[in-house]
Design a protein around this motif. Structure first.
Motif, PDB file in Angstrom:
ATOM      1  N   UNK A   8     -32.196  13.990   4.250  1.00  0.00           N
ATOM      2  CA  UNK A   8     -33.038  12.969   3.618  1.00  0.00           C
ATOM      3  C   UNK A   8     -32.693  11.545   4.001  1.00  0.00           C
ATOM      4  N   UNK A   9     -31.948  11.346   5.081  1.00  0.00           N
ATOM      5  CA  UNK A   9     -31.581   9.997   5.513  1.00  0.00           C
ATOM      6  C   UNK A   9     -32.306   9.650   6.809  1.00  0.00           C
ATOM      7  N   UNK A  10     -32.424   8.354   7.040  1.00  0.00           N
ATOM      8  CA  UNK A  10     -33.063   7.861   8.249  1.00  0.00           C
ATOM      9  C   UNK A  10     -32.213   6.753   8.847  1.00  0.00           C
ATOM     10  N   UNK A  11     -32.190   6.684  10.168  1.00  0.00           N
ATOM     11  CA  UNK A  11     -31.491   5.614  10.864  1.00  0.00           C
ATOM     12  C   UNK A  11     -32.524   4.652  11.433  1.00  0.00           C
ATOM     13  N   UNK A  12     -32.219   3.374  11.328  1.00  0.00           N
ATOM     14  CA  UNK A  12     -33.127   2.359  11.852  1.00  0.00           C
ATOM     15  C   UNK A  12     -32.682   2.008  13.270  1.00  0.00           C
ATOM     16  N   UNK A  13     -33.607   2.081  14.223  1.00  0.00           N
ATOM     17  CA  UNK A  13     -33.303   1.789  15.631  1.00  0.00           C
ATOM     18  C   UNK A  13     -34.142   0.610  16.095  1.00  0.00           C
ATOM     19  N   UNK A  14     -33.544  -0.224  16.941  1.00  0.00           N
ATOM     20  CA  UNK A  14     -34.249  -1.321  17.595  1.00  0.00           C
ATOM     21  C   UNK A  14     -34.126  -1.106  19.101  1.00  0.00           C
ATOM     22  N   UNK A  15     -35.215  -1.284  19.818  1.00  0.00           N
ATOM     23  CA  UNK A  15     -35.187  -1.176  21.267  1.00  0.00           C
ATOM     24  C   UNK A  15     -35.601  -2.503  21.883  1.00  0.00           C
ATOM     25  N   UNK A  16     -34.809  -2.985  22.842  1.00  0.00           N
ATOM     26  CA  UNK A  16     -35.203  -4.158  23.611  1.00  0.00           C
ATOM     27  C   UNK A  16     -34.438  -4.133  24.934  1.00  0.00           C
ATOM     28  N   UNK A  17     -34.967  -4.839  25.906  1.00  0.00           N
ATOM     29  CA  UNK A  17     -34.317  -4.849  27.215  1.00  0.00           C
ATOM     30  C   UNK A  17     -33.678  -6.215  27.474  1.00  0.00           C
TER      31      UNK A  17
END
Length: 191
Positions: A8-17
């Protein structure tokens, strides 16, 4: 993006170059900082999954370039080797002698829990190799010294895993005097 992490958990991801980061350096630095520290005022150099808000210390026993084992506070770059050590607690470690950078043992301590002169041992893992007894003693001496300097005189409880876990009893004996009192099990640091 939010990635399901199980239970029931979620990880927050950010993508950038690098191009975007070059055009937005402050925001990129902020996002990278956030990946390691949810608290923007945190200056700790702790491992990724250690909360910023509490006063945990993690020590690692690491094989140095000289082939000797050195105990120090963990740094973020130790994280993959700490995970290897945890995995080898359940699986067989690859054969051969330890290599430079390999983590042979780790202990995590939460200071001032539940009182200013007390700490809690929140994690303890030692390699299952012939080096285990020596690593346990090295960790115990370093931790004892640092806790005494910080004014910590006792622990609450034993190690988080079974006290008969390989080399755990040696660590506790080096750390201090073990006792079972009416207020529960504890180690008197340096006692």
């Amino acid at each position: 993006m939010f990635v399901h992490g199980g239970n029931g958990t979620y990880e927050q991801w950010f993508f950038f170059d690098d191009r975007w980061a070059g055009a937005h350096p402050e925001l990129a630095s902020s996002l990278i900082w956030f990946a390691y520290h949810w608290d923007p005022l945190c200056s700790g150099d702790h491992l990724y999954l250690t909360p910023c808000s509490d006063n945990r210390l993690r020590y690692v026993a690491v094989v140095g370039d000289d082939g000797q084992t050195h105990v120090r506070e963990a740094q973020p770059h130790d994280e993959p080797r700490v995970w290897d050590l945890r995995r080898w607690s359940y699986e067989k470690r690859p054969p051969g002698e330890p290599v430079a950078g390999e983590v042979l043992g780790t202990v995590e301590i939460q200071l001032q829990q539940p009182s200013p002169d007390t700490c809690e041992l929140t994690e303890f893992t030692i390699t299952r190799t012939r080096h285990g007894q020596a690593v346990s003693g090295l960790l115990g001496r370093r931790v004892r010294q640092d806790l005494q300097e910080a004014g910590i005189s006792r622990t609450t409880g034993w190690l988080p895993r079974n006290v008969l876990y390989p080399h755990g009893r040696r660590f506790l004996r080096v750390l201090g005097r073990m006792r079972e009192g009416s207020d529960g099990a504890q180690v008197l640091i340096g006692g």
